[in-house]
Design an enzyme around this catalytic site. Structure first.
Site, mmCIF file in Angstrom:
data_model
loop_
_atom_site.group_PDB
_atom_site.id
_atom_site.type_symbol
_atom_site.label_atom_id
_atom_site.label_comp_id
_atom_site.label_asym_id
_atom_site.label_seq_id
_atom_site.Cartn_x
_atom_site.Cartn_y
_atom_site.Cartn_z
ATOM 1 N N ASN A 43 -1.039 1.771 -2.307
ATOM 2 C CA ASN A 43 -0.345 2.631 -1.347
ATOM 3 C C ASN A 43 0.995 1.999 -0.962
ATOM 4 O OD1 ASN A 43 -1.993 0.721 -0.002
ATOM 5 N ND2 ASN A 43 -2.134 1.964 1.844
ATOM 6 N N GLU A 45 3.707 2.584 1.976
ATOM 7 C CA GLU A 45 4.031 3.275 3.226
ATOM 8 C C GLU A 45 5.528 3.221 3.496
ATOM 9 O OE1 GLU A 45 1.345 1.539 6.113
ATOM 10 O OE2 GLU A 45 -0.373 2.563 5.193
ATOM 11 N N CYS A 54 -0.263 7.342 -1.448
ATOM 12 C CA CYS A 54 -1.585 6.727 -1.599
ATOM 13 C C CYS A 54 -1.706 5.972 -2.920
ATOM 14 C CB CYS A 54 -2.665 7.804 -1.565
ATOM 15 S SG CYS A 54 -2.973 8.505 0.053
ATOM 16 N N GLU A 56 -4.128 6.164 -5.137
ATOM 17 C CA GLU A 56 -4.548 7.048 -6.233
ATOM 18 C C GLU A 56 -3.341 7.778 -6.807
ATOM 19 O OE1 GLU A 56 -5.770 6.792 -3.211
ATOM 20 O OE2 GLU A 56 -7.919 7.194 -3.123
ATOM 21 N N CYS A 87 -8.539 10.480 0.011
ATOM 22 C CA CYS A 87 -8.193 11.503 0.995
ATOM 23 C C CYS A 87 -8.205 12.880 0.329
ATOM 24 C CB CYS A 87 -6.822 11.213 1.614
ATOM 25 S SG CYS A 87 -5.425 11.615 0.541
ATOM 26 N N CYS A 90 -5.500 13.443 -2.278
ATOM 27 C CA CYS A 90 -5.719 12.722 -3.546
ATOM 28 C C CYS A 90 -6.859 13.332 -4.354
ATOM 29 C CB CYS A 90 -5.946 11.240 -3.291
ATOM 30 S SG CYS A 90 -4.381 10.401 -2.961
#
Ligand code: THU
Length: 134
Positions: A43, A45, A54, A56, A87, A90
């Protein structure tokens, strides 16, 4: 074809490169394609919080760039001992490149905690074949 232990190791190494200064929740993902190629992601940010991506998502971007199009299996490793499940967004991103029986493993750095098929994660999902139907 890498085994699950190797995928956990690669996802953990990816997690350890995450940029997660806001959530303090680094995540790594490792996926293997039908051809046996492995792609990893973490990930990333951003100070503008909604712009973060993310693990994935970045593994899928690496796969597409590398020419892969079909996910055989994916491992996700979070920062805790408990499972880090993908999530909602994803799940849909994985859906684009996976079949209903594709397995997603939520792991810690040592072992598989939960194995789910894509169909379990995202039942009755919408995908490429739903477009342009009569
Ligand atoms: N995150 C992932 O990268 N993958 C998941 O499966 C769950 C959540 C990230 C997004 C955000 O950077 C941080 O974890 C906290 O939500």
């Amino acid at each position: 074809m890498p085994d699950i232990t190797e995928l956990i190791r690669m996802a953990t190494a990816a997690r350890d490169r995450a940029h997660a200064p806001y959530s303090h929740h680094p995540v790594g993902a490792a996926l293997v394609t039908d051809e046996g190629d492995v792609y990893t992601g973490c990930n990333v940010e951003n100070a503008a919080y909604p712009l973060g991506s993310c693990a994935e998502q970045s593994a899928i971007a690496a796969m597409v760039l590398g020419g892969g199009r079909a996910i055989r299996e994916m491992v996700v490793v979070g920062p805790t001992d408990g499972p880090c499940t993908p999530c909602g967004g994803c799940r849909q991103r994985i859906r684009e490149f996976a079949g209903p029986q594709t397995r997603i493993h939520a792991c810690n750095e040592r072992e598989v905690l939960l194995t789910m098929t894509l169909n379990e994660l995202l039942p009755e999902s919408f995908g490429p074949e739903n477009l342009n139907q009569r």
